[in-house]
Design an enzyme around this catalytic site. Structure first.
Site, mmCIF file in Angstrom:
data_model
loop_
_atom_site.group_PDB
_atom_site.id
_atom_site.type_symbol
_atom_site.label_atom_id
_atom_site.label_comp_id
_atom_site.label_asym_id
_atom_site.label_seq_id
_atom_site.Cartn_x
_atom_site.Cartn_y
_atom_site.Cartn_z
ATOM 1 N N LYS A 179 0.850 -1.189 0.000
ATOM 2 C CA LYS A 179 0.000 0.000 0.000
ATOM 3 C C LYS A 179 0.886 1.240 0.000
ATOM 4 O O LYS A 179 1.625 1.497 0.949
ATOM 5 C CB LYS A 179 -0.924 -0.010 1.224
ATOM 6 C CG LYS A 179 -1.906 1.160 1.268
ATOM 7 C CD LYS A 179 -2.839 1.023 2.459
ATOM 8 C CE LYS A 179 -3.822 2.164 2.540
ATOM 9 N NZ LYS A 179 -4.734 2.039 3.706
ATOM 10 N N LYS A 232 -2.154 -1.633 -3.786
ATOM 11 C CA LYS A 232 -2.994 -0.433 -3.771
ATOM 12 C C LYS A 232 -2.099 0.793 -3.844
ATOM 13 O O LYS A 232 -1.177 0.915 -3.040
ATOM 14 C CB LYS A 232 -3.825 -0.411 -2.490
ATOM 15 C CG LYS A 232 -4.702 0.831 -2.324
ATOM 16 C CD LYS A 232 -5.416 0.811 -0.985
ATOM 17 C CE LYS A 232 -6.283 2.070 -0.842
ATOM 18 N NZ LYS A 232 -6.946 2.129 0.484
#
Length: 309
Positions: A179, A232
């Site tokens: 992330k 992400k």
């Protein structure tokens, strides 16, 4: 002939559809920076869930929007928390629907960070205790998959241990393993009211310039017991998705995040692009890069296209 030799295909089963659930009654608020995305109160939630279900979508993720925030994000692990209530409601009507629980504190803390704050720093170990508590609460409410998005060090191991001790050995963990500290999250923070009130999240989210670090982060989560690996955002990190796919044999998830959604919608509103063709191309690129699963706000739109194609 072109269709016969196509290498990559989108299927409605590929999608997880995120939904924002807000406290209150009779609420359906459009998110200004995310056209056609709404916040739903519990009494109107099933309108959206039923529409998604009828389009063939079988996996959902709920994000809570609350007013009663505090320094430890207690709404995240409350038995009657908004996401817990939404999960129970959906499971009563559609028990076959897969509910994926986003496990984080930022939507529930008054400071907007993903953990407990001491001074101006996030206390990693104290945060882990609350995240584990949140995961167990979500599993008790009926969540089928726990998806921790907090990026605290050691979060997969602590959550796995807590779930096992609570009797949820069968509940898998979909780790937000990779992330990045990305500018693509802005519209989500509007929708979930989760922007940091001071500083930023660069101390616990990854530098967008780093690629090898993604392998190290994912490997750590695999060793701790992760069952899925998420990257992400997705669109600017297709190379990373391919790296993770090549390196590990777990299912890879791409999060087509809010900023990626918003910029497509904005361009489409100006008539600059063909939205449908662009979205199909964009999501196909994520699958081609190696993602088996795509978390996307476009899920309903693409499901409708696939059904009619």
């Amino acid at each position: 002939m072109r269709a016969m030799v196509r290498e990559t295909h989108l299927h409605v089963e590929d999608f997880i559809y995120p939904i924002f659930v807000i406290e209150g009654e009779n609420i359906k608020n459009e998110v200004p920076s995310m056209p056609s995305v709404y916040q739903f109160s519990l009494d109107r939630l099933m309108e959206e869930v039923t529409e998604a279900y009828e389009l063939g979508i079988r996996a959902l993720m709920f994000f809570g929007v609350v007013t009663g925030k505090d320094e430890v994000g207690s709404g995240a692990y409350a038995e009657d928390g908004i996401v817990q209530q939404a999960t129970k409601l959906v499971k009563e009507k559609y028990p076959e629907l897969l509910v994926v629980a986003d496990t984080c504190l930022c939507e529930y803390t008054d400071h907007g960070h993903c953990g407990v704050i001491h001074g101006n720093d996030v206390d990693n170990d104290e945060s882990l205790k609350l995240l584990a508590k949140t995961a167990v609460s979500q599993a008790e409410a009926g969540a089928d998959i726990i998806a921790p998005s907090n990026m605290m060090d050691g979060f997969v191991a602590v959550i796995r241990e807590a779930l096992d001790e609570a009797g949820f050995t069968h509940i898998p963990i979909m780790s937000y393993a990779v992330k990045y500290a990305s500018a693509f999250y802005g519209p989500f923070r509007d929708a979930a009211d989760s922007a940091p009130q001071f500083g930023d999240r660069k101390t616990y989210q990854m530098d967008p310039a780093n690629r090898l670090e993604a392998i190290r982060e994912a490997r750590s989560d695999v060793e701790e017991g992760a069952d899925f690996l998420m990257v992400k955002p997705a669109l600017s990190y297709l190379d990373v998705i391919r790296d993770i796919r090549n390196e590990f044999d777990l299912p890879v998830v791409a999060y087509n995040v809010s900023g990626e959604y918003a910029m497509v919608k904005a361009a489409a509103q100006h008539g600059w692009i063909d939205e449908q063709q662009l979205v199909i191309e964009m999501l196909t690129s994520m699958k081609r890069a190696g993602a088996e699963i795509i978390l996307t706000y476009f899920a309903k739109d693409v499901a409708a296209v696939l059904r009619n194609s």
